[in-house]
Design a protein around this motif. Structure first.
Motif, PDB file in Angstrom:
ATOM      1  N   VAL A  58     -57.472-116.764  13.681  1.00 59.67           N
ATOM      2  CA  VAL A  58     -57.441-117.690  14.802  1.00 59.67           C
ATOM      3  C   VAL A  58     -58.278-117.118  15.935  1.00 59.67           C
ATOM      4  N   SER A  94     -58.330-120.841  20.824  1.00 59.21           N
ATOM      5  CA  SER A  94     -57.176-121.564  20.286  1.00 59.21           C
ATOM      6  C   SER A  94     -55.853-121.002  20.778  1.00 59.21           C
ATOM      7  N   ARG A 117     -49.304-122.857  22.502  1.00 62.77           N
ATOM      8  CA  ARG A 117     -50.246-122.777  21.389  1.00 62.77           C
ATOM      9  C   ARG A 117     -49.857-121.662  20.414  1.00 62.77           C
ATOM     10  N   LEU A 151     -48.669-122.218  16.404  1.00 59.59           N
ATOM     11  CA  LEU A 151     -49.265-121.519  15.260  1.00 59.59           C
ATOM     12  C   LEU A 151     -48.205-120.742  14.494  1.00 59.59           C
ATOM     13  N   SER A 205     -56.162-112.070  14.446  1.00 61.68           N
ATOM     14  CA  SER A 205     -56.098-112.800  15.712  1.00 61.68           C
ATOM     15  C   SER A 205     -57.041-112.226  16.743  1.00 61.68           C
ATOM     16  N   ALA A 263     -57.210-125.234  14.890  1.00 64.27           N
ATOM     17  CA  ALA A 263     -55.867-124.665  14.880  1.00 64.27           C
ATOM     18  C   ALA A 263     -54.809-125.760  14.838  1.00 64.27           C
ATOM     19  N   ALA A 273     -53.670-126.577  11.286  1.00 62.17           N
ATOM     20  CA  ALA A 273     -53.326-125.426  10.445  1.00 62.17           C
ATOM     21  C   ALA A 273     -52.352-125.795   9.334  1.00 62.17           C
TER      22      ALA A 273
END
Length: 372
Positions: free
Chosen positions: A15, A19, A31, A35, A53, A239, A242
């Motif tokens: 990611v 995002s 956010r 995720l 990440s 994202a 996902a």
């Protein structure tokens, strides 16, 4: 096709900064939680997941009072130092909602080219997965000695996917797919799947305009190429998609895996290193290395360029200056001029038995696509 993603038992998810953060550079809690909700749901099905990440530098902007990503390396490193703690703390808290523990793994490309370090990274990630821990991987920006490179975490994710023998790689960003032109331009078409390099002919790949990110579509396509070349299928999407991507739905762009499975360390050597110097070869040596996959001997080298130590990666160039391969050299740059044009037996007789060896062993050479 996409069932390879939905049925994968081991997945790497990457990611990007944009995002995870607000435009001001602060971590966007909603956010991150969104995720984590998706990843935790997939974990409940028994899938092992490694999360690569970005976001450390971006997360450090707010606490340091910076309004934009700094340009100088020292401030980038400072932001990464502050931001990495903020980022991992946020992940730790979010995954704890599902009684999942996380483990931070900071990697550098330079570390990964060394045999011992490479093996240690592989063992660490494998053991974390065996223990039920969610590894959160990032480039170790805080101690980077070179400029923090454009799109490294895209490439890092592809290499980690191969390192842990993942079944799939999912690249998440703020763009929902690869398009044949700028997504904002009228008439640009989403590319639902890429089977090979020929499908990318004529495709315009642009950089990301996000203020906190470093990547762009170029790096994501490069990452997909690395992963698929190692036999790992890739999905590239936003994202926000996902969950659908992991479920094998028709979102984003699917990159079909190729058939090759190169050695992990050679994949790192090809894609995660840059040559510290150059060895210029005669045509016979080029043919022996590229055509017959032989070791590089001193007799085939015409000149040496740059400063490097034994164990460093060096580029191997043909008579016209084109880079044809990269390898881990067995001698310091200062030693090599005295070895050139001489056979190993001659060198052993004159200098001692430790010189009866190749400059670069064939197991430490990776063939590259020629470029100047």
């Amino acid at each position: 096709m996409r069932e390879q993603i939905s049925s994968a038992s081991k997945v790497v998810v990457k990611v990007g900064s944009s995002s995870l953060t607000t435009p001001q550079g602060m971590i966007d809690v909603d956010r991150v939680d969104a995720l984590v909700d998706v990843l935790a749901a997939r974990r409940r099905t028994g899938t092992q997941i490694v999360l690569v990440s970005s976001g450390a530098i971006a997360a450090g902007l707010g606490p340091l009072g910076l309004s934009a990503r700094p340009r100088d390396l020292a401030t980038q490193q400072a932001a990464a130092s502050v931001g990495q703690g903020v980022l991992v703390a946020r992940y730790t808290s979010s995954f704890a909602r599902y009684s999942l523990r996380v483990g931070q793994v900071l990697l550098t490309a330079d570390d990964m080219m060394r045999r011992a370090h490479h093996a240690n990274a592989q063992r660490t990630l494998t053991r974390l997965l065996e223990l039920g821990i969610m590894p959160i991987v990032n480039e170790n920006d805080t101690v980077a000695t070179d400029e923090i490179r454009f799109g490294d975490n895209d490439r890092l994710a592809a290499l980690v996917a191969h390192l842990i023998h993942a079944d799939a790689l999912v690249l998440l960003s703020d763009v929902d797919a690869l398009y044949d032109g700028p997504p904002s331009r009228s008439g640009s078409r989403r590319l639902t799947e890429i089977r090979g390099q020929e499908d990318l002919v004529g495709v315009e790949l642009g950089r990301n305009g996000a203020a906190v990110g470093t990547g762009g579509m170029v790096t994501k396509v490069q990452a997909a190429r690395i992963a698929t070349g190692a036999g790992v299928p890739v999905v590239l999407t936003a994202a926000a998609h996902a969950a659908q991507a992991l479920a094998g739905a028709d979102v984003g762009t699917y990159f079909h895996p190729g058939g090759r499975h190169p050695g992990t360390r050679l994949l790192w050597l090809a894609h995660a290193t840059t040559g510290r110097g150059r060895l210029h070869l005669d045509q016979g040596a080029v043919e022996a290395i590229v055509g017959r996959r032989k070791s590089l001997l001193p007799a085939g080298v015409t000149s040496v360029e740059g400063e490097f130590a034994a164990g460093d990666p060096v580029d191997l160039c043909g008579p016209q200056g084109l880079v044809v391969a990269r390898g881990l050299v067995n001698f310091d740059a200062a030693e090599i001029p005295g070895l050139l044009g001489r056979s190993t037996k001659e060198l052993a007789s004159a200098l001692g038995p430790e010189y009866e060896r190749e400059l670069i062993h064939r197991d430490d050479i990776v063939i590259l696509e020629a470029h100047s």
